[in-house]
Design an enzyme around this catalytic site. Structure first.
Site, PDB file in Angstrom:
ATOM      1  N   TYR A  79      76.207  22.262   4.331  1.00  0.00           N
ATOM      2  CA  TYR A  79      75.560  21.119   4.985  1.00  0.00           C
ATOM      3  C   TYR A  79      76.488  20.517   6.035  1.00  0.00           C
ATOM      4  O   TYR A  79      76.069  20.159   7.132  1.00  0.00           O
ATOM      5  CB  TYR A  79      75.211  20.048   3.928  1.00  0.00           C
ATOM      6  N   PHE A 131      59.812  17.902  33.513  1.00  0.00           N
ATOM      7  CA  PHE A 131      59.156  18.809  32.581  1.00  0.00           C
ATOM      8  C   PHE A 131      58.309  17.919  31.667  1.00  0.00           C
ATOM      9  O   PHE A 131      58.601  16.732  31.527  1.00  0.00           O
ATOM     10  CB  PHE A 131      60.171  19.658  31.799  1.00  0.00           C
ATOM     11  N   THR A 132      57.256  18.480  31.069  1.00  0.00           N
ATOM     12  CA  THR A 132      56.301  17.651  30.314  1.00  0.00           C
ATOM     13  C   THR A 132      56.983  16.790  29.247  1.00  0.00           C
ATOM     14  O   THR A 132      56.773  15.564  29.190  1.00  0.00           O
ATOM     15  CB  THR A 132      55.240  18.533  29.627  1.00  0.00           C
ATOM     16  N   ASP A 222      69.598  19.963  33.019  1.00  0.00           N
ATOM     17  CA  ASP A 222      68.770  20.598  31.995  1.00  0.00           C
ATOM     18  C   ASP A 222      68.975  22.096  32.178  1.00  0.00           C
ATOM     19  O   ASP A 222      68.498  22.699  33.139  1.00  0.00           O
ATOM     20  CB  ASP A 222      67.286  20.221  32.188  1.00  0.00           C
ATOM     21  N   LYS A 265      64.969  29.333  25.277  1.00  0.00           N
ATOM     22  CA  LYS A 265      64.818  30.092  26.525  1.00  0.00           C
ATOM     23  C   LYS A 265      66.111  30.880  26.784  1.00  0.00           C
ATOM     24  O   LYS A 265      66.222  32.031  26.420  1.00  0.00           O
ATOM     25  CB  LYS A 265      64.487  29.151  27.671  1.00  0.00           C
ATOM     26  N   ARG A 388      49.425  24.794  33.977  1.00  0.00           N
ATOM     27  CA  ARG A 388      50.481  23.893  34.425  1.00  0.00           C
ATOM     28  C   ARG A 388      49.941  23.139  35.632  1.00  0.00           C
ATOM     29  O   ARG A 388      50.211  23.476  36.772  1.00  0.00           O
ATOM     30  CB  ARG A 388      51.765  24.646  34.780  1.00  0.00           C
ATOM     31  N   PHE A 454      47.607  18.343  26.640  1.00  0.00           N
ATOM     32  CA  PHE A 454      47.348  19.779  26.800  1.00  0.00           C
ATOM     33  C   PHE A 454      47.611  20.562  25.522  1.00  0.00           C
ATOM     34  O   PHE A 454      47.083  21.645  25.340  1.00  0.00           O
ATOM     35  CB  PHE A 454      48.185  20.357  27.951  1.00  0.00           C
TER      36      PHE A 454
END
Ligand code: F0G
Length: 481
Positions: A79, A131-132, A222, A265, A388, A454
């Site tokens: 942990y 970005f969303t 980012d 990603k 998009r 969305f």
């Protein structure tokens, strides 16, 4: 990597062999119509069993390497103080050059913590593009997102190699207008997702850094698609052709104050992190990590994912890994352009993007042309894509529609997943659909969630165009199976 054939064609070439595969199936046209209706014309609500080519996203769907899988077998589940964490910290130090690491369960969790610590009600957050999830978190914290992209960014038929650049003049004007103390930080997104996977240049990042340091504003990158951005800098920016992806990533990180990313990603594994060399920033964020994510040495990730990420961070700097999606996207986009299908140019990273505004010019933005096209692509070909556009843009606080700058349909090309015959099939069916574009109409919501609509919203076609499209499929492909 791409290779030139003796007939002059350039094709993406796989520098790996495929030893684990996942079976897929092409459902018949009737099954596709039934599945789409059940999903409320929302491709997020489809089930995998009903999908032939899943081009929804590259998020968590890149193929993992044998070395990543092997690393998962030796993870340390403690942990606290897990050795797996220290392996990841060493990878991040070696590749990014950052001392302090805060693991999180995925990219938006990093955004949540950054919003919590840096974004105060009434603040402004300038960025090359949102970005969303980024916009949702920064606005929920009371901030206003300022999109200061270069004018060329919205030109879907451009040859500008760096449409992801942030306009330095617009940034200076925003700081003058609002005052530096009202700016939470400046955010630069690598391989800007919602602009069609478009990179920023090193020269631009340097220009932005000059402005942010002069005003003592933090610069946050980012890096969810950092290796693709580095790959494009290597390909497109003068002076970088001989540099390695690692050198380019390091140069970007030396300019940034903080980098956060979605590991799903770039690192080909579920997870994410925030990293920095700034002790003050680190200490401001750190107390919130166990509150929202988990203890400092796992932050909501499993130890297996941390091990795979420690390997993934190093592997993404291999030029063949960094370029595997971009080379596929380029080939796919070129084939679509040859077939006359409107796509975003230049081809970017992560996905090939259809320009729904040019594909379906007869569908107004209030009827969600990109959402309608995403549904039509599934009906015609069993290919799942992602809208998009306006559908992915939540309503303004007063309830009015916020029409998106772009109406895109994203055909994601996850790393090392699809083959040339998949691109050939997709090109053929998309060209077919383009020739029958007049059949496709708009959509309207019948269930509309208030935030990130969305993901879970349900819609219906305006008129019976989906039936007409399926009938055309049956005539031309005999059921499409
Ligand atoms: N930033 C960028 C640039 C992204 O593309 C994403 C996710 C996130 C942040 C959020 O990361 O999903 O790990 O929480 N993009 C995915 C996509 C969802 O499909 O493009 P996350």
């Amino acid at each position: 990597m791409s290779i030139q054939l003796s007939d002059g064609r350039t094709i993406p070439i796989e520098m790996h062999k495929i030893r684990i595969v996942q079976k897929v199936r092409l459902p018949c046209s009737g099954e596709r119509l039934g599945a789409m209706e059940q999903a409320g014309y929302n491709t997020f609500l489809l089930r995998t069993r009903d999908i032939f080519l899943d081009m929804l996203t590259d998020s968590g769907t890149n193929a993992m390497s044998d070395n990543q899988l092997a690393a998962m077998m030796v993870s340390d589940d403690a942990y606290a103080g897990s050795e797996s964490f220290y392996k990841l910290a060493a990878s991040v130090k070696d590749i990014f050059g950052y001392e302090y690491l805060l693991p999180v369960h995925q990219g938006r969790a990093a955004e949540h913590l950054l919003a919590k610590v840096f974004v105060k009600p009434g603040d402004f957050v300038p960025m090359n593009y949102h970005f969303t999830t980024t916009r949702a978190h920064f606005e929920l914290a009371g901030g206003t997102v300022l999109e200061l992209f270069v004018d060329e960014a919205l030109n879907t038929q451009s040859s500008d190699p760096f449409k992801g650049n942030l306009d330095p003049a617009k940034l200076k004007a925003a700081i003058d207008q609002h005052g530096a103390e009202k700016i939470s930080f400046v955010r630069m997104e690598a391989t800007t997702n919602l602009l069609g996977g478009q990179p920023f240049s090193m020269a631009n990042l340097r220009a932005i850094k000059e402005i942010t340091s002069a005003h003592e504003i933090s610069l946050i990158v980012d890096g969810s698609l950092i290796s693709e951005n580095a790959y494009f800098i290597r390909q497109r920016e003068p002076g970088y052709a001989q540099k390695s992806i690692t050198e380019i990533i390091r140069e970007i990180m030396d300019l940034a104050d903080i980098c956060y990313l979605s590991g799903r990603k770039s690192c080909s594994v579920r997870g994410g992190f925030i990293a920095t060399n700034d002790r003050k920033h680190y200490e401001a964020i750190r107390p919130w990590l166990p509150v929202y994510e988990g203890f400092f040495t796992y932050g909501g990730m499993s130890s297996k994912e941390i091990e795979a990420m420690a390997v993934g961070v190093r592997e993404m700097t291999d030029v063949e890994v960094a370029g595997s999606s971009a080379d596929g996207v380029k080939y796919f986009a070129d084939r679509l352009i040859e077939a006359g299908v409107p796509v975003v140019t230049p081809a970017g990273g992560l996905a090939c993007h259809l320009d729904a505004a040019r594909f379906l010019p007869h569908v107004p933005q209030t009827q969600y042309p990109a959402g309608a096209l995403a549904a039509a692509v599934y009906l015609a070909a069993g290919i799942r894509t992602m809208e998009r556009g306006t559908l992915s843009t939540d309503r303004a606080r007063d309830g009015s529609e916020m029409l998106s700058d772009l109406e895109l349909v994203r055909l994601a090309v996850p790393r090392r997943v699809f083959t040339m015959s998949h691109f050939e099939y997709a090109t053929d069916r998309l060209a077919w659909l383009y020739q029958r574009r007049d059949l496709v109409g708009g959509l309207e919501f019948y269930e509309e969630p208030p935030v990130l609509r969305f993901f879970a919203g349900r819609l219906r076609p305006l008129g019976d165009w989906s039936q007409a499209l399926i009938e055309a499929c049956d005539r031309d492909f005999g059921g499409g199976c």
